[in-house]
Design an enzyme around this catalytic site. Structure first.
Site, PDB file in Angstrom:
ATOM      1  N   MET A  39       0.846  -1.199   0.000  1.00 49.96           N
ATOM      2  CA  MET A  39       0.000   0.000   0.000  1.00 49.96           C
ATOM      3  C   MET A  39       0.883   1.252   0.000  1.00 49.96           C
ATOM      4  SD  MET A  39      -2.918  -1.309   2.697  1.00 49.96           S
ATOM      5  CE  MET A  39      -1.729  -1.513   4.031  1.00 49.96           C
ATOM      6  N   ASP A  40       1.392   1.598  -1.167  1.00 50.19           N
ATOM      7  CA  ASP A  40       2.356   2.689  -1.283  1.00 50.19           C
ATOM      8  C   ASP A  40       1.674   3.959  -1.787  1.00 50.19           C
ATOM      9  OD1 ASP A  40       4.750   3.983  -1.181  1.00 50.19           O
ATOM     10  OD2 ASP A  40       5.559   3.093  -3.020  1.00 50.19           O
TER      11      ASP A  40
END
Length: 277
Positions: A39-40
């Site tokens: 989850m960047d």
């Protein structure tokens, strides 16, 4: 609007009906059993929207809740999310504390979701690095949901694959020693039993609860695995999306699954070759 109200809203209404119609068409092809996600882009999202970083992380948490719901409806059984790396402890202490506060809040919310939808929640990583209250809350949630098997959510927190492999090797050595094999001394008859085999290591991995991922998604336009599921991802479909994580939506998921379906035959052959070389 409270997050519980948001979740109920997502499960109902015309948007839910349209998603189910879309997913029914998607299920004509093969559906992945396990989707993992890095989850960047939470901080970049905050900068883009001119909001504080923690509001960006909060939006990222909501995006994960959406993904969980979408995967339930699609028929994906396992979802794994990279929430916090051991390396992230190098960040500003104030930021780390705020992330830990959000983690505690998320554990409470996941407790509510698990009861609503019979979700098994598992936390993977070196949990000893967490504060005592988060450790206790996480362990209680894992114990209370251990009997559920319809959907399994794994949150990788205080995790790196390097640490996971080290942990698995240490536990395998300890198991051999506790069984008396480590003190038998060298003998050709027991030499094979003294060896630590792949099956021994995989049994003690943090991720032993789930099969290897079929799809690994990274948002934010990056192409690095960042020490996430390196052991488990040798034969999975890698998907890098330019969108930042809080903006990840149902159509991004559909695109990724369609891409997976187009490459399914090749990926299946690769997995078969690994299992039966």
């Amino acid at each position: 609007m409270l997050r519980e109200d948001i979740i109920i809203h997502i499960f109902s209404g015309w948007r839910s009906f349209l998603r189910k119609c879309l997913f029914r068409v998607l299920r004509v092809g093969p559906i992945p059993s396990h989707i993992a996600v890095i989850m960047d882009g939470n901080r970049r999202y905050a900068k883009k929207k001119k909001i504080d970083d923690m509001t960006g992380y909060d939006a990222g948490a909501l995006a994960l809740l959406h993904l969980i719901i979408y995967c339930m409806e699609l028929g994906v059984k396992y979802v794994t999310a990279y929430a916090f790396s051991i390396d992230n402890f190098r960040r500003n202490p104030e930021e780390v504390q705020k992330i830990m506060d959000l983690t505690m809040e998320s554990v409470m919310l996941l407790t509510w979701i698990s009861k609503l939808r019979s979700v098994r929640v598992h936390f993977a990583g070196n949990l000893q690095l967490l504060s005592a209250d988060i450790q206790d809350a996480a362990k209680r949630l894992m114990e209370s949901t251990a009997g559920y098997n319809n959907f399994v959510l794994t949150i990788c927190i205080c995790y790196t694959c390097s640490d996971e492999i080290l942990h698995a090797v240490e536990e395998s050595c300890k198991e051999k020693w506790d069984d008396g094999i480590g003190i038998m001394g060298y003998d050709k008859g027991n030499d094979y039993e003294r060896l630590i085999k792949v099956v021994d290591i995989e049994k003690h991995m943090y991720m032993a609860i789930a099969p290897d991922p079929d799809i690994l998604i990274r948002t934010g336009g990056e192409y690095r695995l960042s020490n996430f599921l390196v052991w488990q991802s040798s034969c999975c479909h890698l998907s890098s999306l330019a969108t930042v994580w809080p903006e990840f939506g149902v159509f991004h998921l559909v695109w990724v699954v369609l891409d997976f379906q187009q490459n399914y035959r090749y990926l299946s052959k690769k997995k078969t070759a690994v299992i039966d070389p």
